[in-house]
Design an enzyme around this catalytic site. Structure first.
Site, short mmCIF file in Angstrom:
data_model
loop_
_atom_site.label_atom_id
_atom_site.label_comp_id
_atom_site.label_asym_id
_atom_site.label_seq_id
_atom_site.Cartn_x
_atom_site.Cartn_y
_atom_site.Cartn_z
N HIS A 156 42.15 34.58 33.33
CA HIS A 156 41.02 33.70 33.71
C HIS A 156 39.90 34.50 34.35
O HIS A 156 40.01 35.71 34.58
CB HIS A 156 41.50 32.60 34.66
CG HIS A 156 42.07 33.09 35.97
ND1 HIS A 156 41.32 33.72 36.92
CD2 HIS A 156 43.32 33.02 36.47
CE1 HIS A 156 42.07 34.03 37.96
NE2 HIS A 156 43.30 33.63 37.70
N CYS A 164 48.12 36.16 38.27
CA CYS A 164 47.41 36.12 36.99
C CYS A 164 46.70 37.44 36.72
O CYS A 164 46.70 38.36 37.54
CB CYS A 164 46.41 34.98 36.99
SG CYS A 164 47.14 33.35 37.20
#
Length: 359
Positions: A156, A164
């Site tokens: 992202h 992430c």
């Protein structure tokens, strides 16, 4: 006008809810906010990349593949060319990833995953609070077979990570657009290969004492399959391990015994040759690190490298046709005189390339 103070007893439920909300965000990794409406999901691929696609013989909506290398902070985009093989289109510096080298084990450990994952259109999130995002698909069959847990593990934007791989907003717009266009072109899901570092023999020797070394050796097999073929490997899981580029008529049970499997001979031989070369290079580097002479290695066999895998034999070539020998002493065969119909047909072959059917 002064309002009376709220009693502490009444404050506690609200405080508890706020605390639980914060805890949930921490444990869930990079949790998305699906309520956002202002998205960047329709940003077109930059013209510079479109020109590169043309130069590399790629269709703009051709399938893609993503490779990630933690130690080098690198995310690569590979794209299928018109000859069927993939070529690297672009690479980006990862803005931030959390944890350390090694796989993700459980919810809340803040580890970015390592392994082979498949991103489908359903995992794309144009409404992410992290600008744009797509879920990596963790846990996959391998992770589940080992009891690994975690949710919302994504690539992202926003350069902020809790498990992430975070990119800049500008980078994730391009990556998202490439995935979006590949889905429009018919790709059902694109592969993410996430590695701890570039899977060179030098890096493997340098990390030989790491607790995750055996896991990385398994990941390297998938990495090497791609390096040989330049096609994303077919990935299955059985006996709680990854299987690459094999086929079976039976189902692959992730925790159960592997089914009878086969591999094309050309793929198998190329992989064995590659693994033999890598083993020799590893031994040379290891001997140098340990200040000793390298050990002479026996050649690897198909059974050494691909235990339990049947190698498909190529289809036999048709036997050559023996030329007909004409005996000059034999009388020549009499050729009948053509009728008017056959004469007309022969004339048609010479003039039109086809034979007319007599009415």
């Amino acid at each position: 006008m002064k309002f009376p103070a709220i009693p502490t007893a009444l404050k506690r439920p609200a405080m508890l809810l706020a605390s639980l909300a914060v805890t949930g965000l921490v444990l869930s990794g990079c949790q998305d906010n699906l309520a956002g409406l202002d998205t960047k999901a329709s940003v077109p691929v930059p013209q510079k990349l479109v020109r590169q696609m043309k130069a590399k013989n790629m269709a703009t909506n051709a399938p893609i593949m993503v490779r990630i290398f933690k130690q080098e902070n690198t995310l690569e985009i590979w794209k299928k060319t018109r000859n069927g093989r993939y070529a690297m289109l672009a690479d980006y510096e990862i803005c931030k990833w959390s944890g350390k080298l090694g796989p993700k084990f459980k919810e809340g450990d803040r580890q970015a995953p390592e392994g082979f994952y498949n991103v489908t259109p359903a995992l794309m999130n144009p409404r992410s609070q992290y600008h744009l995002a797509f879920n990596m698909g963790f846990p996959n069959a391998y992770d589940r077979s080992h009891g690994r847990t975690g949710t919302h593990l994504m690539v992202h934007g926003a350069c902020s990570s809790a498990g992430c791989y975070a990119m800049t907003d500008q980078q994730v717009e391009v990556i998202y657009a490439l995935a979006r266009d590949a889905f429009k072109g018919g790709q059902k899901g694109f592969q993410i290969q996430a590695f701890p570092f570039r899977m060179t023999e030098e890096n493997m020797v340098a990390n030989r004492d790491n607790q995750h070394f055996a896991y990385w050796q398994m990941l390297k097999k998938g990495h090497d399959h791609f390096e040989i073929t330049k096609v994303p490997p077919k990935v299955d899981v059985c006996e709680k391990r990854y299987e690459f580029n094999t086929d079976s008529a039976a189902r692959y049970p992730s925790s159960g015994a592997c089914p009878i499997r086969k591999m094309p001979r050309s793929t198998a031989l190329a992989f064995v040759q590659n693994q033999s070369k890598n083993a020799e290079a590893f031994e040379e580097l290891l001997a140098k690190a340990e200040k000793r002479k390298p050990v002479a290695l026996s050649p690897l066999t198909l059974e050494d490298v691909l235990p339990g895998v049947t190698v498909e034999q190529p289809a036999p070539k048709p036997a050559p046709v023996e030329p007909t020998t004409i005996d000059p002493t034999e009388p020549a065969e009499t050729v009948p005189v053509a009728t008017s119909t056959t004469q007309a047909a022969a004339s048609d072959i010479q003039t039109t390339g086809s034979v007319k059917t007599a009415e």
